[in-house]
Motif scaffolding. Structure first.
Motif, PDB file in Angstrom:
ATOM      1  N   THR A 173      -2.319  -0.322  -7.072  1.00 51.49           N
ATOM      2  CA  THR A 173      -2.115  -1.336  -6.043  1.00 51.49           C
ATOM      3  C   THR A 173      -2.204  -2.736  -6.643  1.00 51.49           C
ATOM      4  OG1 THR A 173      -3.257   0.178  -4.565  1.00 51.49           O
ATOM      5  CG2 THR A 173      -2.791  -2.009  -3.722  1.00 51.49           C
ATOM      6  N   SER A 213       2.308   1.718  -3.503  1.00 44.90           N
ATOM      7  CA  SER A 213       1.247   2.234  -4.359  1.00 44.90           C
ATOM      8  C   SER A 213       1.012   3.717  -4.100  1.00 44.90           C
ATOM      9  CB  SER A 213      -0.034   1.430  -4.116  1.00 44.90           C
ATOM     10  OG  SER A 213      -1.119   2.050  -4.735  1.00 44.90           O
ATOM     11  N   ILE A 272       0.841  -1.203   0.000  1.00 50.39           N
ATOM     12  CA  ILE A 272       0.000   0.000   0.000  1.00 50.39           C
ATOM     13  C   ILE A 272       0.880   1.259   0.000  1.00 50.39           C
ATOM     14  CG2 ILE A 272      -0.339   0.252   2.517  1.00 50.39           C
ATOM     15  CD1 ILE A 272      -3.113   0.644  -0.089  1.00 50.39           C
TER      16      ILE A 272
END
Lengths: 93, 491
Positions: free
Chosen positions: B381, B347, B344
């Motif tokens: 993601t 991303s 995460i």
């Protein structure tokens, strides 16, 4: 700017807390080092045992863990202060 | 070894819970007015327990559950001592980055580490270099974690390596993509509890199988007295080396981007206080418990040779299948909770850099961009996750090589820009850039050609060089302007 010279309130407290955290980490390192090598440097035949563990290990890794977990709790309880993290209404950021 | 459904049941139940949390987080996301804040930082709402769990779970990876105890098996109590050096991590990371970091993060709307570096240093080169090293190291580290998990899965269940990899790698990618940071933090919390339960079970089982701690220590003493000393067999764990580990696994952990980003994601000061309390207890318990299992295992199963096989073997030996399945879920949890956090954050870094920062640096986004960002967030993601998954199926040797440098390399790049950016007014962009380049360069060079420096791990000379260069270059170039500094120093 005059106001920033003072760095009052929240930031001053936050800086102090950062130093406490660092100091506690160094104290932990000292305890860890002194108990482990102070009690454990001799020959294994001469070891004393506490609850089955060699004394150096018991003091450094088990007592050290409990002790510093309690000290960390005491640090946030008595030395860390509650403060707002937002700047609130009217802030210019 | 034959596949055993009893062993698999806890793992499957647990993956189902992950999906549930992801869907619930996705509903929160749909209602949220600010996609970036919610998807990449859970809108800064983490309470004390979740913050503690996600911090510890992110930090504890496959090595704490498999590799570390494996070394403890052959090194004895000295290696547990080495592992316990990590105890301060929770209070040190949260305390040193501290409330300053949380307050500034809110002011500048930072959802990742590069947002902070951009606001503080105003240098595209710093951000570019930061993004590049973050994504490169994260991808390599995630691939390595996936491979470790799949091997563990294979050895415990007897099912095919690729099946295991597909099952749990795709699970991680799916729940992270759908639920964002909130799902990551919540699943980390569950994973933290699973790790604790797994540790309790195996520790209890191993002590019982060895006939109590006194008996185990006696067996170890007869095997090799050095197993009971802090130095280990053949004085392997030398003092300068163990002390330099304090820098590598304790102090410099402040600079790891995936743990640092959590330090601006909590709800209020009280959450941070509670997280220090809970996090320190959990960290100490997991490190002590898992590594002790490795040492005790030596007395229970003395004949093992391959380090990474030791924990699975001991588990199957001392626990009934259902509990063994719970333990299998423990290291898988450690792996997933590390990978999801890196995914995460990687991303967030890409989305911010590609769609926001280089588009219109410093300007707020127009409302029409919201939908684009939302799509870009999910797509980035998922895509990153799938790349990592594909690389894990047939790992390129370059990735395996890069991973050797990931942990120290991230510290070399990010520790000083973060800490000096927070506490030293004079720190500027050229200084930060020079420090990152020097840090990474010297870490690579020293790791490959020097190996140990005066008996210490090379992270120590690396960080010293990076600090000296940072200070020298900053002082030799212009001080940052007051407008840039204001959010960082005006209270």
């Amino acid at each position: 700017m005059a106001s920033e010279k003072k760095a009052r309130g929240r930031f001053r407290q936050a800086d102090r807390e950062a130093l406490y955290a660092l100091a506690l980490a160094l104290a932990n390192l000292a305890w860890w080092y002194l108990t482990a090598y102070g009690l454990g440097a001799g020959p294994v035949e001469s070891y004393r045992y506490i609850l089955g563990f060699p004394a150096w290990f018991f003091m450094s890794s088990i007592v050290g863990f409990i002790l510093f977990a309690i000290l960390a709790a005491a640090m946030v309880r008595f030395l860390f202060k509650d403060m707002p993290l937002d700047d609130g209404k009217g802030a210019s950021w | 070894m034959k596949a055993d459904m009893t062993l698999l049941a806890p793992v499957i139940a647990y993956l189902a819970a992950m999906y549930g949390l992801a869907l619930w987080s996705n509903r929160t996301l749909a209602r949220s007015s600010d996609f970036m804040e919610e998807y990449f930082l859970g809108s800064r709402t983490m309470g004390g327990l979740v913050l503690a769990m996600t911090l510890v779970a992110t930090y504890t990876s496959a090595s704490s559950f498999i590799g570390g105890p494996g070394v403890a098996y052959s090194m004895g109590l000295g290696w547990v001592l080495l592992a316990m050096i990590q105890l301060p991590t929770a209070w040190l990371t949260l305390g040193v980055l501290g409330k300053r970091f949380a307050i500034i993060g809110r002011r500048i709307g930072a959802v990742n580490i590069n947002d902070f570096l951009w606001a503080r240093y105003r240098s595209k080169a710093v951000v570019f270099f930061g993004s590049l090293s973050l994504i490169l190291f994260f991808i390599a580290a995630m691939v390595a974690q996936f491979i470790g998990g799949a091997r563990l899965f294979e050895s415990l269940t007897g099912l095919d390596y690729h099946l295991g990899l597909t099952l749990f790698a795709l699970s991680v990618v799916l729940y992270t993509t759908v639920g964002g940071f909130r799902a990551v933090a919540l699943t980390d919390t569950i994973q933290g509890f699973v790790m604790i339960a797994g540790t309790v079970a195996i520790l209890w089982g191993t002590i019982a199988a060895g006939g109590g701690i006194d008996a185990i220590m006696e067996t170890l003493r007869q095997t090799d007295p050095a197993l009971l000393s802090p130095f280990g067999p053949k004085n392997f764990i030398a003092k300068p080396y163990i002390l330099s580990f304090w820098v590598l696994v304790c102090f410099a952990v402040i600079g790891l981007p995936h743990t640092a980003v959590r330090c601006m994601g909590y709800r209020d000061a009280k959450s941070m206080h509670r997280a220090i309390l809970i996090g320190t207890f959990i960290m100490g318990f997991l490190m002590l418990g898992m590594h002790l299992c490795g040492v005790f295992g030596r007395a229970v199963l003395p004949e093992l040779t391959v380090g990474d096989r030791i924990m699975p073997e001991i588990t199957l030996h001392v626990l009934p299948p259902l509990w063994a399945g719970l333990f299998l879920a423990g290291p898988l949890a450690a792996i997933m909770s590390t990978v999801d956090s890196q995914l995460i954050l990687a991303s967030a870094t890409l989305v911010k850099d590609l769609f926001v920062r280089y588009g219109r640096p410093g300007e707020p986004l127009p409302a029409t961009a919201a939908r684009t960002l939302r799509r870009a967030g999910f797509a980035t993601t998922a895509l990153l996750g799938l790349i990592v998954f594909a690389a894990s199926l047939k790992p390129p040797s370059l990735i395996v090589w890069i991973n050797l440098f990931a942990f120290g390399g991230l510290q070399a790049a990010f520790l000083w820009p973060l800490v000096l950016g927070l506490y030293w007014r004079r720190a500027n962009g050229p200084g930060a850039l020079a420090s990152m380049v020097t840090g990474l360069g010297s870490f690579f060079f020293l790791s490959v050609y020097v190996k140990r420096f005066l008996g210490m791990h090379v992270i120590v000379p690396t960080l010293i060089a990076a600090l000296v260069v940072f200070v020298a270059v900053s002082l030799a170039t212009r001080a940052p302007d007051e407008a840039t500094l204001a959010p960082f120093w005006v209270d």
